[in-house]
Design an enzyme around this catalytic site. Structure first.
Site, PDB file in Angstrom:
ATOM      1  N   ARG A 133      38.932   0.701 -39.284  1.00 26.46           N
ATOM      2  CA  ARG A 133      38.999  -0.636 -38.718  1.00 26.46           C
ATOM      3  C   ARG A 133      39.054  -1.650 -39.850  1.00 26.46           C
ATOM      4  O   ARG A 133      38.456  -1.437 -40.918  1.00 26.46           O
ATOM      5  CB  ARG A 133      37.737  -0.947 -37.898  1.00 26.46           C
ATOM      6  CG  ARG A 133      37.774  -0.478 -36.458  1.00 26.46           C
ATOM      7  CD  ARG A 133      38.777  -1.277 -35.631  1.00 26.46           C
ATOM      8  NE  ARG A 133      38.801  -0.870 -34.246  1.00 26.46           N
ATOM      9  CZ  ARG A 133      39.576   0.106 -33.752  1.00 26.46           C
ATOM     10  NH1 ARG A 133      40.399   0.773 -34.539  1.00 26.46           N
ATOM     11  NH2 ARG A 133      39.552   0.383 -32.460  1.00 26.46           N
TER      12      ARG A 133
ATOM     13  N   GLU B 201      43.539  -8.732 -38.438  1.00 27.58           N
ATOM     14  CA  GLU B 201      44.899  -8.347 -38.082  1.00 27.58           C
ATOM     15  C   GLU B 201      45.300  -8.977 -36.737  1.00 27.58           C
ATOM     16  O   GLU B 201      44.429  -9.191 -35.896  1.00 27.58           O
ATOM     17  CB  GLU B 201      45.031  -6.807 -38.028  1.00 27.58           C
ATOM     18  CG  GLU B 201      44.167  -6.158 -36.978  1.00 27.58           C
ATOM     19  CD  GLU B 201      44.192  -4.621 -37.057  1.00 27.58           C
ATOM     20  OE1 GLU B 201      44.069  -4.044 -38.142  1.00 27.58           O
ATOM     21  OE2 GLU B 201      44.324  -4.023 -35.983  1.00 27.58           O
TER      22      GLU B 201
ATOM     23  N   HIS C  16      48.618  -0.749 -37.964  1.00 28.98           N
ATOM     24  CA  HIS C  16      47.655  -0.144 -37.021  1.00 28.98           C
ATOM     25  C   HIS C  16      48.372   0.811 -36.054  1.00 28.98           C
ATOM     26  O   HIS C  16      48.374   0.608 -34.837  1.00 28.98           O
ATOM     27  CB  HIS C  16      46.896  -1.243 -36.247  1.00 28.98           C
ATOM     28  CG  HIS C  16      45.588  -0.746 -35.666  1.00 28.98           C
ATOM     29  ND1 HIS C  16      44.492  -1.558 -35.502  1.00 28.98           N
ATOM     30  CD2 HIS C  16      45.222   0.471 -35.209  1.00 28.98           C
ATOM     31  CE1 HIS C  16      43.502  -0.851 -34.961  1.00 28.98           C
ATOM     32  NE2 HIS C  16      43.929   0.378 -34.768  1.00 28.98           N
TER      33      HIS C  16
HETATM   34  C1  DGY Z   1      41.673   3.412 -31.601  1.00 29.85           C
HETATM   35  O1  DGY Z   1      41.854   4.315 -30.789  1.00 29.85           O
HETATM   36  O2  DGY Z   1      40.558   2.918 -31.776  1.00 29.85           O
HETATM   37  C2  DGY Z   1      42.863   2.939 -32.333  1.00 29.85           C
HETATM   38  O3  DGY Z   1      42.531   2.270 -33.493  1.00 29.85           O
HETATM   39  C3  DGY Z   1      43.707   2.078 -31.441  1.00 29.85           C
HETATM   40  O4  DGY Z   1      43.065   0.854 -31.288  1.00 29.85           O
END
Ligand code: DGY
Length: 333
Positions: free
Chosen positions: A240, A269, A287
């Site tokens: 993240r 982001e 992402h």
């Molecule tokens: C998740 O599954 O957490 C991915 O980062 C998609 O947001």
């Protein structure tokens, strides 16, 4: 009267069609990102929401939408949802673990390899017509992946899947740090050895971040941590934004504190820290860790299974497959 639900972002129409068997559905085929006020407006009268990481589900929203019963988030991460606020109001939260583990681990490995072997940097050079002579002995030399030390920070399902790839596919020595050490059997299964964070930073040739975001993991990798890494090391973040201090990372890449970085997630982001765009030794992706067709379809299907069951329909009525706060279900019984 049928319950009403909101799907905040566009998804696979054939999968979303299952919602219409049970609910009145408002969806978002144009895939607009709504403001918090717009989201609250659209949630009025809705019992369930199929949400994504783009929407913040917090106490203010819950208080403005008191009829909401289920927040079914597409994604294994749910740091966009204030789970404690949901639980306090009897709102069930679900996520999509497991279905994305292997795909996200594939991507983490690909990003780490692209970073170590300077794939996008050398492609830019080639596309810009700068490749004018062959046989240059040190052209885009990177670091080996096979036989190197893979460091993993965060050892949940995806961390273990990355470890297996490194240990079994590439003959890497795998070390990890996590809030808690895995059981010996789990360590043996993924070929990884527990170390403290300082050892992880010092010994990893390639460090991959796979820990959830929380106030405790905010800037878990900042200037002080980067300074402990090898100057030849790479850093890959598929977890993240906010776990890495992006400004400090850009500075470390400029200064040669570490060799290179691969980032799929960013603080704030889709905006990027401008300094990240100014350094060459970085691979940047938007992402897309779980973005294979099969996995994105599986994530949508699981979210819809959760939403249908959470609102009392379907074969698993009242027992959604992947609740985040199952205590809400126990209270409802
Ligand atoms: C998740 O599954 O957490 C991915 O980062 C998609 O947001």
């Amino acid at each position: 009267m049928r319950p009403s639900v909101l799907a905040t972002r566009a998804t696979f129409p054939d999968i979303a069609a299952r919602l219409r068997a049970h609910f009145d559905v408002e969806d978002n085929p144009a895939d607009t990102v709504w403001t918090p006020a717009e989201l609250i407006r659209r949630l009025q009268g809705k019992q369930g929401v199929m949400s994504t990481g783009s929407e913040r589900i917090d106490a203010a929203l819950l208080d403005a939408c008191p009829q909401l019963k289920a927040v079914c988030n597409v994604g294994v991460g749910y740091n966009n949802v204030d789970v404690a606020a949901c639980t306090a109001r009897g709102v069930l939260v679900t996520n999509t673990p497991d279905v994305l583990t292997e795909t996200t681990a594939d991507f983490g490995f690909a990003l780490m390899m692209a970073t170590a072997r300077r794939i996008t940097e050398s492609e830019r050079f080639l596309r810009h017509g700068e490749w004018t002579k062959t046989g240059i002995y040190d052209m885009f030399v990177g670091g080996d992946v096979h036989g190197a030390t893979l460091g993993i920070l965060g050892m949940g399902r995806i961390g273990r899947a990355v470890a297996r790839r490194g240990a079994m596919g590439f003959g890497m020595r795998v070390i990890y740090h996590n809030r808690s050490q895995l059981a010996a059997e789990a360590e043996a299964e993924c070929g990884a050895r527990y170390v403290d964070k300082a050892t992880l930073l010092k010994e990893a040739d390639h460090l991959v971040l796979v820990l959830p975001y929380s106030p405790q993991s905010h800037h878990a990798i900042g200037a002080a941590e980067l300074a402990q890494m090898k100057p030849t090391a790479t850093l890959t973040n598929i977890a993240r934004g906010g776990i890495v201090d992006d400004a400090a990372l850009a500075q470390a890449l400029r200064a040669g504190t570490i060799a290179a970085a691969g980032l799929d997630v960013f603080e704030g982001e889709p905006a990027l820290h401008p300094d990240l765009l100014a350094v060459p030794n970085i691979v940047l992706t938007p992402h897309i860790g779980s973005a294979s067709v099969q996995t994105r379809r599986a994530m949508a299907a699981l979210t819809i299974d959760n939403l249908i069951a959470a609102l009392g329909f379907g074969p698993r009525a009242g027992k959604p497959p992947t609740p985040v706060n199952p205590e809400v279900l126990a209270l409802a019984r």
